[in-house]
Every structure is written in structure tokens, then in C-alpha cells.
Write an enzyme that holds these catalytic residues in place. Structure first.
Site, PDB file in Angstrom:
ATOM      1  N   LYS A  35      35.001 -10.673  -8.247  1.00 10.77           N
ATOM      2  CA  LYS A  35      34.170  -9.612  -8.809  1.00 10.77           C
ATOM      3  C   LYS A  35      34.509  -9.382 -10.293  1.00 10.77           C
ATOM      4  O   LYS A  35      33.624  -9.270 -11.144  1.00 10.77           O
ATOM      5  CB  LYS A  35      34.443  -8.333  -8.020  1.00 10.77           C
ATOM      6  CG  LYS A  35      33.331  -7.329  -8.041  1.00 10.77           C
ATOM      7  CD  LYS A  35      33.680  -6.248  -7.029  1.00 10.77           C
ATOM      8  CE  LYS A  35      32.740  -5.105  -7.079  1.00 10.77           C
ATOM      9  NZ  LYS A  35      33.186  -3.992  -6.240  1.00 10.77           N
ATOM     10  N   THR A 121      34.557  10.540  -3.591  1.00 12.22           N
ATOM     11  CA  THR A 121      34.322  11.757  -2.804  1.00 12.22           C
ATOM     12  C   THR A 121      35.406  11.873  -1.744  1.00 12.22           C
ATOM     13  O   THR A 121      35.602  10.959  -0.941  1.00 12.22           O
ATOM     14  CB  THR A 121      32.938  11.675  -2.132  1.00 12.22           C
ATOM     15  OG1 THR A 121      31.983  11.535  -3.175  1.00 12.22           O
ATOM     16  CG2 THR A 121      32.638  12.923  -1.319  1.00 12.22           C
ATOM     17  N   ASN A 208      26.430  17.718  -1.524  1.00 13.83           N
ATOM     18  CA  ASN A 208      25.768  16.722  -0.686  1.00 13.83           C
ATOM     19  C   ASN A 208      25.319  17.319   0.646  1.00 13.83           C
ATOM     20  O   ASN A 208      24.228  17.014   1.133  1.00 13.83           O
ATOM     21  CB  ASN A 208      26.693  15.523  -0.442  1.00 13.83           C
ATOM     22  CG  ASN A 208      26.594  14.503  -1.571  1.00 13.83           C
ATOM     23  OD1 ASN A 208      25.905  14.740  -2.559  1.00 13.83           O
ATOM     24  ND2 ASN A 208      27.272  13.382  -1.437  1.00 13.83           N
ATOM     25  N   CYS A 260      26.239   7.930   1.308  1.00 10.74           N
ATOM     26  CA  CYS A 260      26.849   9.219   0.943  1.00 10.74           C
ATOM     27  C   CYS A 260      26.534  10.335   1.928  1.00 10.74           C
ATOM     28  O   CYS A 260      27.441  10.875   2.557  1.00 10.74           O
ATOM     29  CB  CYS A 260      26.403   9.618  -0.454  1.00 10.74           C
ATOM     30  SG  CYS A 260      26.844   8.385  -1.683  1.00 10.74           S
TER      31      CYS A 260
END
Ligand code: UGA
Length: 437
Positions: A35, A121, A208, A260
Site C-alpha cells: 500500500k 472512532t 453518528n 460507520c
């Protein structure tokens, strides 16, 4: 300023690229060597509008660097953001093992003051646990602070959200940490809220959860609309014009998905259980969300009768438009239900086809919408890509075996669809005339 960002997923890479664009020097770190090699040559591992240009431009200017070494990052960067994944465990809790691993490495290499910032988160109180983890592994006498600076980026519009945020939340426990973060964000000129660490952590999860609640609320209203003949898009517009409510996140459909909301709502419920509060309201949010998928599937069955051997065109596979992300995509759930009834599925997505193919071995992934629609008994709109809003509908009608459209995202006008001779089923909207016949 010189900043380190550990983890080059959606959050880390967008955050790093945007900090670099503000003029800071950023080292993005990931333990995945391929990556990092790809990023060094300007290749972005996922689709996010505008990101490639931002990464290329800032890398060229020498402000955005990529590395596989946390040690190197800790040596040169005073502020280090942790943006590694916190996927859900089977229990619904967030898995914090990647954060723990990163903390141990950071602590081992710290030789002078560093500010460690949670960007991923995390459940409330993770900041304290991060500080304890650092404390166990840091050299005696080396000073550090922990802070929480949650992100509010939406996939598909992440750059816009990062560069023009509604607010920046800084959860800190010292003036030194606050001053560093304020200086870092100064060029954005955005509203800042400085809080304690726990409140910042809870702001992220609560934001959220509240957005998921809005979606489930309007989806429940959509069911009421279907039973009473009202139109949920009009009801949403009408209530949304009240500024206390607001129009955003009131689009009824097949329920929220992605990496999420499902994870964060369930982690929130778990967290509340642990601290002794039964957040039933959020459990209901999850229940309504799941029921939305079943209700959609029931419509398909109602429209087609038996599904066995029927050819179904699925338009849209990604969990939302402008992304190739298949995590938590509702398409996977709907397709699995269709497969159980032995339907034949031909799917098309403008960008997620490649990511979706290995997850959907029994689905024919088509190169364009019309190929998926040719000879179909019904078309299902799963993701509201702009391309689908602009489809040549007369051509669609001509290639389909039966002109049945079951739209999980309410992208078409039911009256116009009826006029064109489609049998059109939306969510929470009166069925079009030809559907009633
Ligand atoms: C969400 C939040 O919007 C971001 O603020 C947050 O930073 C991010 O999660 C995160 O925690 O990282 P994201 O999941 O990328 O962002 O996408 P959203 O645009 O919020 O959509 C989430 C899901 O809700 C999608 O499945 C979408 O189709 C659905 N949705 C959204 C609806 O069904 N109706 C709506 O009115 C809005």
C-alpha cells in the site's frame, strides 16, 4: 508543523492529504508495504473523488510523505494522529487491538514530548486507556499528551468535509495539547469546540447515532406513509423546513449501511450497557434499519410473485454513491435474500463492480446499466448514483422484459414513471397508477 498519521485508510489518508494541503508536512504510516509503495507512486487504494489529485500534488511538493515505520514518524513528528481501524467484534464492541499495537510502538520510540491524537472512532474512555498503554511502555521522564479529535468525513465527499468542516472538536487535557491542535487547524478558519477527552469521544459516537436515528425515524414514517397514502419525500421536506429539524439525513430508503453507522450504533449500545444504561431507543433504530431491508425485499416478491429463475437487474452495489466501498453495503443483504429464492442476478455499479465481484460469486457483474437491464423481469435501485437518475428511461423500458422498477432510494418521480408505462415502487410513496393496475 510536522505531523504523523498512522493508518492510511479512508480517514488517515484523507486527513493526511488535507493537512499537507494546509501547508503542514505530513508523514503517513501504514504497516502494509504494498500500500505504501503504491501511495508513493500516486496510486490510491480506494475511490474517493478528488483524493488522487490532492495526494499527487502534495507528494510532489514534498509535504506528503509515506512510510512503513512508526519509529521514523515518532522521531520526526511532534503531533501523531492514530487513524487505524476499529472494526466491530462479534459482540458488537469496537476492536481496539490495532490502536493498542500502535500505542505500544509509539511509546517505545518516544524520546521527547509528543501529542498522541485519537482520530479513529473509539468508545468513550479510550483516551484514558491509550494514556495508560503509553505509560506502560514509554521511557521514564518522557512527556506526552493524549487528545481526541474525531473526524466527521463522509465517504464520497470526504475532501469537501475535511476542508470545510461544520466544526472541529478538540478533546484535550492540557493547554499544551490544545495550543498545538488549535495551531494545526488555524488555516482552516473553522468553528472550534474545545472539550475534555471523554466528551470529544462521545460527541463522535453521538453524532453518528443521532444521524442513524434520523434515518430510522424517516424510514418508520415511510412505513406509515405506505399505509396511509402519504408521500414520505413530501413529509420529510415539510418537517425539514423547520430549522430545528433540518432537511439533511431524512431520505427514506433501504436503511443505512457502510462501515460507520452500523458499527457505531451497535458499539454505542454496548457501551451504554457496560456503564449501566439501557439505550432502547438506539436498539429500535437498529431494528427499524434491518426491517427496511425486509420490507424492500417483500416489495420485490409482491411485484414479481415467485422469484425462482427470474432475471433481476440490481443497479448500484456500493453502500452509497461516489465510493467503491462495499463494507456494510445493503446490496449484499438484498442479493443474498434474492439468491435464497433462486433469482438470477445481473448487477451494475459505476465504480464498485471490481470490489463487489469476489463478494458476489453468483452474480453477473455487467459493464453498464443497459446490459444488466436487458431481458430483466425487474430492476432494483440500490445505490442512488447520479448516473441512474439520468438513465435513458425509454431505452430502459425497451430492453427490459417487464417494466418493473423497485426503487430503494426514491430517485424517480412516481407519476412520471407511471406515464412512461413503468410499474414503479418507491419507499413510502403512493404506488404509481400502472403499479396499481
Ligand atoms: C458517516 C457520517 O455521515 C460522517 O459524518 C462520519 O464521519 C462517518 O460516518 C464516520 O463515522 O466515519 P458515511 O458512512 O461515509 O459517513 O456516509 P453517510 O453519507 O453518512 O451515509 C451513511 C449511510 O446512511 C448510507 O448507507 C446512506 O445511504 C444512508 N443514508 C444517509 C440514508 O439512508 N438516508 C439519508 O438521509 C442519509
Amino acid at each position: 508543523m510536522k505531523i504523523g498519521v498512522i493508518g492510511t485508510g479512508y480517514v488517515g489518508l484523507v486527513t493526511g492529504a488535507c493537512f499537507a494541503d494546509l501547508g503542514h508536512t505530513v508523514v503517513c504510516v501504514d504497516n502494509n508495504k504494498e500500500k505504501i509503495a503504491a501511495l508513493r507512486s500516486g496510486k490510491i487504494p480506494f475511490y474517493e473523488p478528488g483524493l488522487e489529485g490532492l495526494v499527487t500534488a502534495n507528494s510532489r511538493q514534498g509535504r506528503l510523505l509515506f512510510s512503513t515505520s512508526i519509529a521514523e514518524c515518532v522521531k520526526t513528528c511532534e503531533v501523531i494522529f492514530i487513524a487505524v481501524g476499529t472494526p466491530p467484534l462479534p459482540s458488537g464492541d469496537a476492536d481496539l487491538s490495532a490502536i493498542e499495537h500502535v500505542c505500544v510502538e509509539i511509546a517505545t520510540h518516544m524520546r521527547s514530548y509528543r501529542l498522541i491524537v485519537e482520530k479513529s472512532t473509539v468508545p468513550v474512555n479510550t483516551g484514558e486507556w491509550v494514556a495508560r498503554t503509553l505509560q506502560k511502555h514509554v521511557r521514564k521522564g518522557v512527556q506526552y499528551d493524549v487528545a481526541s479529535n474525531p473526524e466527521f468525513l463522509r465517504e464520497g465527499s470526504a475532501i469537501q468535509d475535511a476542508e470545510h468542516p461544520d466544526r472541529i472538536i478538540l478533546g484535550v487535557s492540557s493547554d499544551r495539547a490544545a495550543m498545538l491542535l488549535v495551531k494545526l487547524y488555524e488555516p482552516l478558519n473553522a468553528p472550534l469546540l474545545i472539550t475534555d477527552i471523554r466528551s470529544a469521544e462521545l460527541i463522535k459516537h453521538t453524532a453518528n447515532a443521532f444521524l442513524a436515528l434520523k434515518i430510522s425515524f424517516i424510514n418508520a414514517v415511510a412505513r406509515v406513509c405506505e399505509l396511509t397514502g402519504a408521500d414520505v419525500t413530501k413529509v420529510a421536506k415539510g418537517i425539514g423546513m423547520d430549522r430545528r429539524i433540518g432537511e439533511a439525513f431524512l431520505s427514506a430508503g433501504i436503511g443505512y449501511g457502510g462501515s460507520c453507522f452500523p458499527k457505531d450504533v451497535s458499539a454505542y449500545v454496548k457501551l451504554c450497557e457496560k456503564v449501566g444504561y439501557d439505550f432502547n431507543l438506539l436498539k429500535e433504530v437498529m431494528r427499524i434499519n434491518t426491517a427496511q431491508r425486509t420490507a424492500f425485499f417483500d416489495k420485490v416478491k409482491k411485484a414479481l410473485g415467485t422469484l425462482s429463475g427470474k432475471k433481476i437487474a440490481v443497479l448500484g452495489l456500493a453502500f452509497k454513491p461516489d465510493t467503491d466501498d462495499m463494507r456494510g453495503a445493503v446490496s449484499l443483504e438484498i442479493i443474498s435474500l434474492l439468491r435464497k429464492e433462486r433469482a438470477r442476478i445481473f448487477a451494475y455499479d459505476p465504480v464498485a463492480g471490481e470490489n463487489a465481484a469476489p463478494l458476489l460469486p453468483h452474480v453477473t457483474i455487467c459493464p453498464d446499466a443497459l446490459s444488466a437491464l436487458r431481458g430483466a423481469d425487474a430492476a432494483l435501485i440500490i445505490t442512488e448514483w447520479k448516473e441512474f437518475r439520468n438513465l435513458d428511461l425509454p431505452a430502459v423500458k425497451q430492453v427490459m422484459k417487464r417494466p418493473i422498477i423497485i426503487d430503494g432510494r426514491n430517485i424517480y418521480d412516481p407519476a412520471k414513471m407511471a406515464e412512461m408505462g413503468f410499474q414503479y415502487w418507491g419507499v413510502g410513496r403512493p404506488r404509481s397508477e400502472s403499479a396499481r393496475r
